[in-house]
Design an enzyme around this catalytic site. Structure first.
Site, PDB file in Angstrom:
ATOM      1  N   LYS A  35       0.830  -1.201   0.000  1.00  0.00           N
ATOM      2  CA  LYS A  35       0.000   0.000   0.000  1.00  0.00           C
ATOM      3  C   LYS A  35       0.866   1.253   0.000  1.00  0.00           C
ATOM      4  O   LYS A  35       2.056   1.213   0.312  1.00  0.00           O
ATOM      5  CB  LYS A  35      -0.943  -0.005   1.206  1.00  0.00           C
ATOM      6  CG  LYS A  35      -0.246   0.083   2.545  1.00  0.00           C
ATOM      7  CD  LYS A  35      -1.268   0.082   3.680  1.00  0.00           C
ATOM      8  CE  LYS A  35      -0.589   0.244   5.032  1.00  0.00           C
ATOM      9  NZ  LYS A  35      -1.562   0.328   6.141  1.00  0.00           N
ATOM     10  N   ARG A 132     -11.819   0.481  13.970  1.00  0.00           N
ATOM     11  CA  ARG A 132     -11.648   1.367  12.821  1.00  0.00           C
ATOM     12  C   ARG A 132     -12.402   0.790  11.635  1.00  0.00           C
ATOM     13  O   ARG A 132     -13.230   1.435  11.028  1.00  0.00           O
ATOM     14  CB  ARG A 132     -10.145   1.502  12.527  1.00  0.00           C
ATOM     15  CG  ARG A 132      -9.794   2.446  11.420  1.00  0.00           C
ATOM     16  CD  ARG A 132      -8.285   2.483  11.198  1.00  0.00           C
ATOM     17  NE  ARG A 132      -7.764   1.173  10.776  1.00  0.00           N
ATOM     18  CZ  ARG A 132      -6.493   0.971  10.447  1.00  0.00           C
ATOM     19  NH1 ARG A 132      -5.609   1.961  10.542  1.00  0.00           N
ATOM     20  NH2 ARG A 132      -6.088  -0.227  10.062  1.00  0.00           N
ATOM     21  N   TYR A 258      13.830  31.464   4.775  1.00  0.00           N
ATOM     22  CA  TYR A 258      12.610  32.206   5.113  1.00  0.00           C
ATOM     23  C   TYR A 258      12.462  32.413   6.616  1.00  0.00           C
ATOM     24  O   TYR A 258      12.800  31.537   7.413  1.00  0.00           O
ATOM     25  CB  TYR A 258      11.379  31.451   4.607  1.00  0.00           C
ATOM     26  CG  TYR A 258      11.210  31.438   3.115  1.00  0.00           C
ATOM     27  CD1 TYR A 258      10.954  32.607   2.410  1.00  0.00           C
ATOM     28  CD2 TYR A 258      11.294  30.234   2.408  1.00  0.00           C
ATOM     29  CE1 TYR A 258      10.792  32.582   1.025  1.00  0.00           C
ATOM     30  CE2 TYR A 258      11.134  30.209   1.031  1.00  0.00           C
ATOM     31  CZ  TYR A 258      10.888  31.386   0.343  1.00  0.00           C
ATOM     32  OH  TYR A 258      10.734  31.371  -1.016  1.00  0.00           O
ATOM     33  N   MET A 306      10.572  24.733  -0.123  1.00  0.00           N
ATOM     34  CA  MET A 306       9.913  23.808  -1.032  1.00  0.00           C
ATOM     35  C   MET A 306      10.917  22.985  -1.837  1.00  0.00           C
ATOM     36  O   MET A 306      10.702  21.786  -2.074  1.00  0.00           O
ATOM     37  CB  MET A 306       8.983  24.561  -1.993  1.00  0.00           C
ATOM     38  CG  MET A 306       8.262  23.646  -2.972  1.00  0.00           C
ATOM     39  SD  MET A 306       7.129  24.523  -4.054  1.00  0.00           S
ATOM     40  CE  MET A 306       5.742  24.764  -2.936  1.00  0.00           C
TER      41      MET A 306
END
Length: 368
Positions: A35, A132, A258, A306
């Site tokens: 998965k 779940r 940043y 990024m």
């Protein structure tokens, strides 16, 4: 395309070693879990390796994942863990085993397929405490009645442990509930040919609960399923490498990246790495994480962007443009694991590898 010398290496030999180690430890067959694109390792390429090895059954989270594997020409029967719409199941019957995860879902399938539901193979997911997905034990009588009335093909049953990685007593409680539930169904003259409950942690730490299959995920990729007990026989499958894209000097009292979250106390040498959160490198590693250059730890300074981040290289010899950088893996006599990055980022190792995006090429190697 290795235009920025940034890529992930996937060691297929190590992957198969881990599967065989788990098989030998549990003395049963393994359903490899592929998965989430094999936890970021590349499901199609690993499924091809499994098919070559003669594996007969794999598992995925969602039908779409299984369809991608089958479209690549791989014809291993695939267990689908999660809900799929009746229409999607109708279009994809051959080669798949679907999960019945609730009484409501079974009724929906019967409403859609009617007697034709007998053409579909199912595993029952029994809820033993995860709460779940899974059939509640209180609903077993109704499930049994519908299976008999519609001649539904039950080819297996499974459950899922909530705390196997914690090595606690709840594992035994869940196991006993599963055994009770499957015996209850079988006593009603419904055959359950195969049963499986062990995930990675249970396969390694509770092998006595291995039944007809185990279905490990994270451990097959050489990552530890628990931070309580380490299994040294697991071999990491993934290595993430990049390069030095810029060599610079951050002057005393200057900031970097940043938000100006890091200021240099002295003049320090730096290297810019062409990797960022768009590649799946966690922004939470800003001012926390590190990489390996020349076999030594180089700390991240400032925020991860990024497409880039910056590291301090004070402790290194002259750093050159294009020099190798290791984000996960070994370099010289040092190593940096997904577990270490996960701890620094406040997450788990699954999260680290499964978040590596398609922008990062995968290279597959067969040797150690």
């Amino acid at each position: 395309m290795l235009d920025r010398k940034t890529f992930v290496e996937i060691n297929i030999k190590n992957y198969l070693h881990n599967i065989n180690f788990i098989k030998n430890k549990t003395k049963t067959e393994v359903i490899p879990v592929l998965k989430a694109d094999a936890y970021g390792h590349g499901a199609i390429r690993l499924a091809k390796a499994l098919e070559k090895e003669g594996k007969k059954l794999i598992a995925v989270a969602f039908l779409g994942e299984g369809i991608e594997i089958r479209k690549a020409g791989i014809n291993i029967e695939t267990l689908v863990f999660n809900y799929a719409t009746p229409k999607a199941i109708k279009d994809n019957i051959d080669g798949y085993i679907y999960t019945i995860g609730s009484l409501q879902q079974l009724k929906e399938l019967i409403d859609y397929f009617g007697k034709d539901i007998s053409n579909i193979k199912f595993h029952l997911n029994i809820n033993t405490g995860m709460n779940r997905m899974g059939i509640d034990i209180d609903n077993l009588d109704m499930i049994i009645a519908l299976i008999k009335e519609y001649n539904i093909k039950i080819s297996g049953a499974y459950s899922h442990f909530a705390t196997a990685d914690n090595l606690d007593d709840f594992v035994k409680e869940q196991y006993e509930k599963f055994i009770y539930a499957t015996k209850y169904i079988e006593d009603a003259n419904i055959s359950i040919p195969v049963k499986h409950v062990c995930n990675s942690a249970a396969s390694l730490y509770f092998p006595e609960y291995a039944l007809d299959y185990v279905r490990p995920g994270i451990a097959t990729y050489g990552m530890q399923p628990s931070d309580i007990k380490i299994e040294p026989e697991l071999k990491p499958v993934l290595t993430w490498k990049s390069t030095v894209a810029r060599v610079g000097i951050l002057k005393k009292d200057e900031s970097v990246s940043y938000g100006r979250t890091y200021f240099a106390k002295d003049n320090i040498p730096t290297a810019t790495i062409p990797v960022g959160y768009a590649d799946g490198y966690f922004r939470q590693l800003s001012n926390k994480g590190y990489v390996l250059i020349q076999g030594k730890k180089c700390n991240i300074i400032g925020r991860v962007c990024m497409d880039q981040f910056v590291v301090e290289t004070t402790q290194l010899n002259e750093v050159k443009l294009g020099e190798e950088v290791v984000l996960i893996g070994k370099q010289d006599n040092n190593s940096l694991s997904a577990e270490e990055l996960a701890q620094l980022a406040g997450t788990i190792n699954y999260d680290i590898t499964s978040k590596i995006t398609k922008r990062v090429p995968r290279i597959y190697i067969e040797e150690e």
